[in-house]
Design an enzyme around this catalytic site. Structure first.
Site, PDB file in Angstrom:
ATOM      1  N   ASP A 142     -17.366  -8.489   9.945  1.00  0.00           N
ATOM      2  CA  ASP A 142     -18.362  -7.462   9.669  1.00  0.00           C
ATOM      3  C   ASP A 142     -18.908  -6.950  10.988  1.00  0.00           C
ATOM      4  OD1 ASP A 142     -20.173  -5.797   8.498  1.00  0.00           O
ATOM      5  OD2 ASP A 142     -21.399  -7.356   7.584  1.00  0.00           O
ATOM      6  N   ALA A 143     -18.373  -5.820  11.453  1.00  0.00           N
ATOM      7  CA  ALA A 143     -18.781  -5.254  12.737  1.00  0.00           C
ATOM      8  C   ALA A 143     -19.198  -3.794  12.630  1.00  0.00           C
ATOM      9  CB  ALA A 143     -17.643  -5.379  13.757  1.00  0.00           C
ATOM     10  N   LYS A 144     -18.793  -3.125  11.533  1.00  0.00           N
ATOM     11  CA  LYS A 144     -19.177  -1.730  11.264  1.00  0.00           C
ATOM     12  C   LYS A 144     -18.881  -0.827  12.448  1.00  0.00           C
ATOM     13  CE  LYS A 144     -22.759  -3.144   7.974  1.00  0.00           C
ATOM     14  NZ  LYS A 144     -22.723  -4.613   8.184  1.00  0.00           N
ATOM     15  N   ARG A 145     -17.685  -0.958  12.994  1.00  0.00           N
ATOM     16  CA  ARG A 145     -17.284  -0.136  14.132  1.00  0.00           C
ATOM     17  C   ARG A 145     -17.167   1.329  13.706  1.00  0.00           C
ATOM     18  NH1 ARG A 145     -19.018  -3.665  17.698  1.00  0.00           N
ATOM     19  NH2 ARG A 145     -17.558  -5.349  18.190  1.00  0.00           N
ATOM     20  N   THR A 168     -14.962  -4.225   8.811  1.00  0.00           N
ATOM     21  CA  THR A 168     -15.804  -3.157   8.293  1.00  0.00           C
ATOM     22  C   THR A 168     -15.936  -2.056   9.342  1.00  0.00           C
ATOM     23  OG1 THR A 168     -17.848  -4.241   9.031  1.00  0.00           O
ATOM     24  CG2 THR A 168     -17.118  -4.669   6.766  1.00  0.00           C
TER      25      THR A 168
END
Length: 272
Positions: free
Chosen positions: A93-96, A120
């Site tokens: 979960d890093a939402k790059r 993510t």
């Protein structure tokens, strides 16, 4: 095995739609772990071993590891999960949300250094911010769609031409032209069950990562009924803090298992 195949297999093998979030906050660790140089790894290993047979995925949140200077422990943790619990996919979960060469480096970080099964990402720079990750054709790309935070409505709920909401447009793109390798998924929060149902109607059996139950207050019954696929799967329902910090002592892992088991069983009541 590619991400979608691995996920489908573990849904059946573990009879579970529960995704265990790994958000290691050192300040909340049991006293016997504080001060250890490997405290983040030791804590997360305890949670993983206690809950692996109840989980359809593990979701380490990279910010917690980076803030503690524990990226190497994250790398070791994911390797440990792959070795000891290979059936369970790991969602980083890093939402790059960058483009071009920078996004390529983020993809290398997630898939080559950390060896996550899925990542993510944020779609709000358009397909340019998704395309570099698709070079890793067996990996999952989990795209933010209708997030669980109240402020998500500032953008995601805007009306577009033709009456469709922006989050619905994102869902259609991710399930359609952006789903180049069939490995895409979406993030849709449990706090918006009607929107969750809307997304499911748009994307068919595409997997949905659903945060927002547990500490964030999302209703389990409403979430499952709104988001399940026709097969009664299709969901990774994420719970982090409610599981991780259920216990405060040396029995923290056992307490985490109790909450994970109760959550898994509650979810299964409504799968149909």
């Amino acid at each position: 095995m590619d991400f979608r195949s691995k996920l489908a297999a573990v849904w059946q093998r573990h009879d579970s739609l529960l995704c265990v979030g790994l958000d290691p906050d050192v300040a909340r660790f049991p006293a016997h772990l504080k001060g250890r140089p490997d405290s983040v790894l030791a804590f997360c290993k305890g949670i993983v071993d206690a809950t692996a047979d109840l989980a359809c995925a593990f979701k380490p949140q990279i910010a917690y590891f980076a803030a503690a200077g524990a990226e190497d422990q994250l790398q070791d943790l994911i390797a440990y999960i792959h070795e000891r619990h290979p059936a369970v996919p790991v969602v980083l979960d890093a939402k790059r949300g960058d483009i071009g060469a920078t996004a390529q480096q983020y993809a290398r970080e997630a898939f080559e250094r950390f060896k996550a099964d899925a990542l993510t990402v944020n779609p709000y720079m358009g397909f340019d911010s998704v395309e570099p990750y698709l070079e890793h054709s067996d990996k999952g790309l989990i795209v933010l769609c209708r997030t669980s935070n109240p402020g998500g409505s500032d953008l995601q709920n805007l009306n577009m031409e033709g009456g469709r909401k922006l989050y619905q447009h994102v869902a259609a793109l991710v399930a359609g032209p952006w789903n180049v390798h069939g490995q895409n998924a979406l993030v849709v929060g449990a706090t918006f069950p009607q929107e969750l149902a809307d997304v499911r109607s748009i994307v068919g059996d595409l997997p949905l990562l659903v945060p927002g139950i547990g500490a964030q207050g999302g209703d389990v019954e409403a979430t499952v009924k709104a988001g399940r696929s026709a097969a009664g799967t299709g969901l990774m329902i994420s719970s982090s803090r409610a599981i991780l910090y259920a216990g405060k002592g040396e029995d923290f892992a056992e307490k985490a298992r109790e909450v994970a088991l109760a959550t898994r069983n509650e979810v299964n009541l409504y799968r149909g």
